[in-house]
Design an enzyme around this catalytic site. Structure first.
Site, PDB file in Angstrom:
ATOM      1  N   ARG A  85       0.911  -1.201  -0.085  1.00 10.16           N
ATOM      2  CA  ARG A  85      -0.159   0.037   0.047  1.00 10.16           C
ATOM      3  C   ARG A  85       0.698   1.237  -0.002  1.00 10.16           C
ATOM      4  O   ARG A  85       0.413   2.371  -0.506  1.00 10.16           O
ATOM      5  CB  ARG A  85      -0.853   0.036   1.068  1.00 10.16           C
ATOM      6  CG  ARG A  85      -1.986  -1.104   0.991  1.00 10.16           C
ATOM      7  CD  ARG A  85      -3.026  -0.782   2.232  1.00 10.16           C
ATOM      8  NE  ARG A  85      -4.289  -1.248   1.590  1.00 10.16           N
ATOM      9  CZ  ARG A  85      -5.358  -1.937   2.567  1.00 10.16           C
ATOM     10  NH1 ARG A  85      -5.233  -1.511   3.786  1.00 10.16           N
ATOM     11  NH2 ARG A  85      -6.383  -2.055   2.094  1.00 10.16           N
ATOM     12  N   LYS A  87     -14.417 -12.050   6.057  1.00  7.17           N
ATOM     13  CA  LYS A  87     -15.671 -11.366   6.350  1.00  7.17           C
ATOM     14  C   LYS A  87     -16.787 -11.589   5.463  1.00  7.17           C
ATOM     15  O   LYS A  87     -17.343 -10.966   4.653  1.00  7.17           O
ATOM     16  CB  LYS A  87     -15.182  -9.881   5.819  1.00  7.17           C
ATOM     17  CG  LYS A  87     -14.047  -9.112   6.631  1.00  7.17           C
ATOM     18  CD  LYS A  87     -13.559  -7.956   6.119  1.00  7.17           C
ATOM     19  CE  LYS A  87     -12.101  -7.671   6.209  1.00  7.17           C
ATOM     20  NZ  LYS A  87     -11.659  -6.569   5.463  1.00  7.17           N
ATOM     21  N   GLY A 101      -6.984  -6.486   0.832  1.00  2.63           N
ATOM     22  CA  GLY A 101      -5.632  -6.029   1.575  1.00  2.63           C
ATOM     23  C   GLY A 101      -5.003  -7.721   1.830  1.00  2.63           C
ATOM     24  O   GLY A 101      -3.975  -7.829   1.526  1.00  2.63           O
ATOM     25  N   GLY A 151     -12.650  -3.830   0.723  1.00  2.25           N
ATOM     26  CA  GLY A 151     -14.069  -3.285   0.799  1.00  2.25           C
ATOM     27  C   GLY A 151     -14.444  -2.230  -0.151  1.00  2.25           C
ATOM     28  O   GLY A 151     -15.554  -2.300  -0.691  1.00  2.25           O
TER      29      GLY A 151
HETATM   30  P1  ADP Z   1      -9.332  -9.361   2.142  1.00  3.54           P
HETATM   31  O1  ADP Z   1      -8.541  -8.629   3.254  1.00  3.54           O
HETATM   32  O2  ADP Z   1      -8.487 -10.006   0.905  1.00  3.54           O
HETATM   33  O3  ADP Z   1     -10.680  -8.820   1.498  1.00  3.54           O
HETATM   34  P2  ADP Z   1     -10.371 -11.030   4.142  1.00  3.54           P
HETATM   35  O4  ADP Z   1     -10.116  -9.747   5.114  1.00  3.54           O
HETATM   36  O5  ADP Z   1     -11.950 -11.119   4.107  1.00  3.54           O
HETATM   37  O6  ADP Z   1      -9.896 -10.761   2.660  1.00  3.54           O
HETATM   38  O7  ADP Z   1     -10.122 -12.445   4.765  1.00  3.54           O
HETATM   39  C1  ADP Z   1      -8.728 -12.576   5.055  1.00  3.54           C
HETATM   40  C2  ADP Z   1      -8.636 -13.511   6.070  1.00  3.54           C
HETATM   41  O8  ADP Z   1      -9.644 -14.844   5.715  1.00  3.54           O
HETATM   42  C3  ADP Z   1      -7.107 -14.340   6.304  1.00  3.54           C
HETATM   43  O9  ADP Z   1      -6.472 -13.796   7.254  1.00  3.54           O
HETATM   44  C4  ADP Z   1      -7.471 -15.960   6.156  1.00  3.54           C
HETATM   45  O10 ADP Z   1      -6.979 -16.462   7.335  1.00  3.54           O
HETATM   46  C5  ADP Z   1      -8.977 -15.822   6.434  1.00  3.54           C
HETATM   47  N1  ADP Z   1      -9.539 -17.100   6.216  1.00  3.54           N
HETATM   48  C6  ADP Z   1      -9.797 -17.517   4.905  1.00  3.54           C
HETATM   49  N2  ADP Z   1     -10.157 -18.841   4.907  1.00  3.54           N
HETATM   50  C7  ADP Z   1     -10.796 -19.059   6.071  1.00  3.54           C
HETATM   51  C8  ADP Z   1     -11.626 -19.986   6.951  1.00  3.54           C
HETATM   52  N3  ADP Z   1     -11.829 -21.204   6.260  1.00  3.54           N
HETATM   53  N4  ADP Z   1     -11.744 -20.027   8.286  1.00  3.54           N
HETATM   54  C9  ADP Z   1     -11.402 -18.759   8.852  1.00  3.54           C
HETATM   55  N5  ADP Z   1     -10.864 -17.636   8.309  1.00  3.54           N
HETATM   56  C10 ADP Z   1     -10.480 -17.811   6.846  1.00  3.54           C
HETATM   57 MG    MG Z   2      -8.867  -8.101   4.886  1.00  6.50          MG
END
Ligand code: ADP
Ligand code: MG
Length: 403
Positions: free
Chosen positions: A37, A202, A360, A384
């Site tokens: 970033r 999320k 992220g 988001g």
């Molecule tokens: P991004 O930042 O790319 O939008 P998120 O913040 O939604 O993604 O999610 C990222 C997190 O999701 C990672 O830290 C990962 O460990 C977690 N994650 C992925 N699969 C699972 C799962 N099956 N159970 C719990 N956490 C998970």
């Molecule tokens: Mg995230």
């Protein structure tokens, strides 16, 4: 939306330019684990400094509670920015107080100052327009011009994102201009097949985008934590996996609508399960097994898509002309649960289509798992923000730059 190029044409020599960046980098014990970033805002900062502006860079970091908290200091990010610029960067230990004014007053044309975490002031995130406005007034006193370049925060109606640009001549920086250009490509005249892979943790944030994507995408591949709400909706047991019971009716409706509209909504056929959540600090090896998605044992939780699903998703991505991927397929931070995310990342690398990674953690996953960023069409800095754009929502930080 006026862009920074127009500002540069007007001239910025000696003017104080406030750059709202997104320097919200992941930190482990005060050390930046992924500086993507910070690198993303370099073109804007370099162009402004190169044209003789006095550049003030501001950002939030984490979620401090509206008051100074050393654990969320922006100092490490400011130092890294200085290293990447190859020039000293002044750092102010407050946001709008005497230190900020002193730092800005001390800038020569072409120099850069970073002010402390914007969220150290409760006005930044306040829901109260007056309180936010007061903080924005004080920020406005630091600068002559505003450049919005914190794409990861444009979906937030925060003082520095929404109220401040209304108080100063405002322009979009290079990062925001690029991000919006990419998102336009995903929403207008998208090349097909358009395949979307969604994962992450999320769940509720991400379910809403499916609603919108059902009318846009040809195929939606589901992984990460949200997969279990779908599997449960299909009647499978999901053990102690991440689950949003209250979303089961919505998810059931999505599956029915996908079927009716001929959109392929693809769920994991196998998952990697474990008795507990792994230790992400020590990354100590864990006990884990891959099981069929309808055979999840009681008392265990799903932490990644299984190997068969990895292959299936790679095949579903192979002919895509356009790919949007948001959210890791599993807990990629631990090597035992990174394979699903690797499989999807590799499928994007192998794709001949236009591939976009948003989020992220997804962007960090791509880099920390050793993939070459240049092998992707675009790696977005905002999870988001990009999701809300794809949902068709008005993003406050973009709307403020439009006016
Ligand atoms: P991004 O930042 O790319 O939008 P998120 O913040 O939604 O993604 O999610 C990222 C997190 O999701 C990672 O830290 C990962 O460990 C977690 N994650 C992925 N699969 C699972 C799962 N099956 N159970 C719990 N956490 C998970
Ligand atoms: Mg995230």
């Amino acid at each position: 939306m006026k862009t920074i190029d127009e500002l540069l044409t007007e001239g910025v020599e000696g003017r104080r330019v406030f750059v709202r960046a997104d320097l919200n980098v992941p930190l482990a014990d005060g050390v930046i684990t992924d500086d993507g970033r910070i690198r993303a805002v370099l073109p804007t900062v370099k162009a402004l400094a190169g044209a003789g502006a006095k550049v003030i860079v501001a950002s939030h970091l984490g979620r401090p509670k509206g008051a100074p908290d050393p654990a969320f200091s922006l100092l490490p990010a400011a130092e890294r920015l200085g290293e990447l610029l190859g020039a000293p960067v002044a750092f102010a230990q407050d946001t709008v107080g005497p230190a900020a004014h002193e730092a800005v007053d001390g800038l020569e044309p072409g120099q850069v100052a970073v002010i402390e975490n914007l969220r150290f002031n409760a006005g930044e995130t306040s829901k109260d327009d007056t309180e936010r406005g007061e903080f924005a007034d004080r920020l406005a006193a630091l600068a002559d011009v505003y450049v919005g370049d914190g794409f990861g925060a444009v979906h937030r109606k925060h003082a520095s994102v929404y109220d401040l640009p209304k108080r100063l001549p405002h322009y979009a920086g290079y990062l925001i201009a690029t991000e919006v250009g990419v998102l336009k490509k995903l929403t207008e005249d998208v090349s097909r097949p358009y395949v979307v892979a969604l994962g992450g943790s999320k769940v509720s944030d991400k379910l809403a985008v499916i609603d919108q994507l059902l009318g846009k995408a040809d195929r939606i591949l589901i992984g990460g934590g949200m997969a279990f709400t779908f599997l449960k909706a299909k009647g499978y047991e999901v053990g102690t996996s991440l689950l949003q019971e209250d979303q089961i009716p919505a998810v059931t409706e999505y599956m029915a609508r996908a079927e009716k509209q001929g959109v392929e909504l693809v769920l994991p056929v196998d998952v990697v399960v474990a008795p507990g959540f792994p230790d992400l600090k020590t990354k100590a090896p864990t006990e884990h097994t891959a099981v069929a998605a309808d055979q999840m044992p009681e008392g265990q939780l799903g932490l990644d898509i299984g190997p068969k699903t990895g292959e299936l998703y790679a095949a579903k991505l192979a002919d895509a002309e356009t790919v949007f991927w948001n959210g890791p397929m599993g807990v990629f931070e631990h090597p035992d649960y990174a394979e699903g995310t690797k499989a999807v990342a590799q499928a994007l690398v192998d794709s001949n289509g236009f591939t976009v990674v948003g989020g992220g953690d997804s962007a960090a996953a791509v880099r920390t798992l050793g993939f070459d960023e240049n092998a992707f069409g675009h790696i977005s800095t905002g999870g988001g923000a990009s999701l809300e754009y794809l949902e068709g929502k008005t993003l406050p930080g973009l709307a403020a730059l439009e006016d």
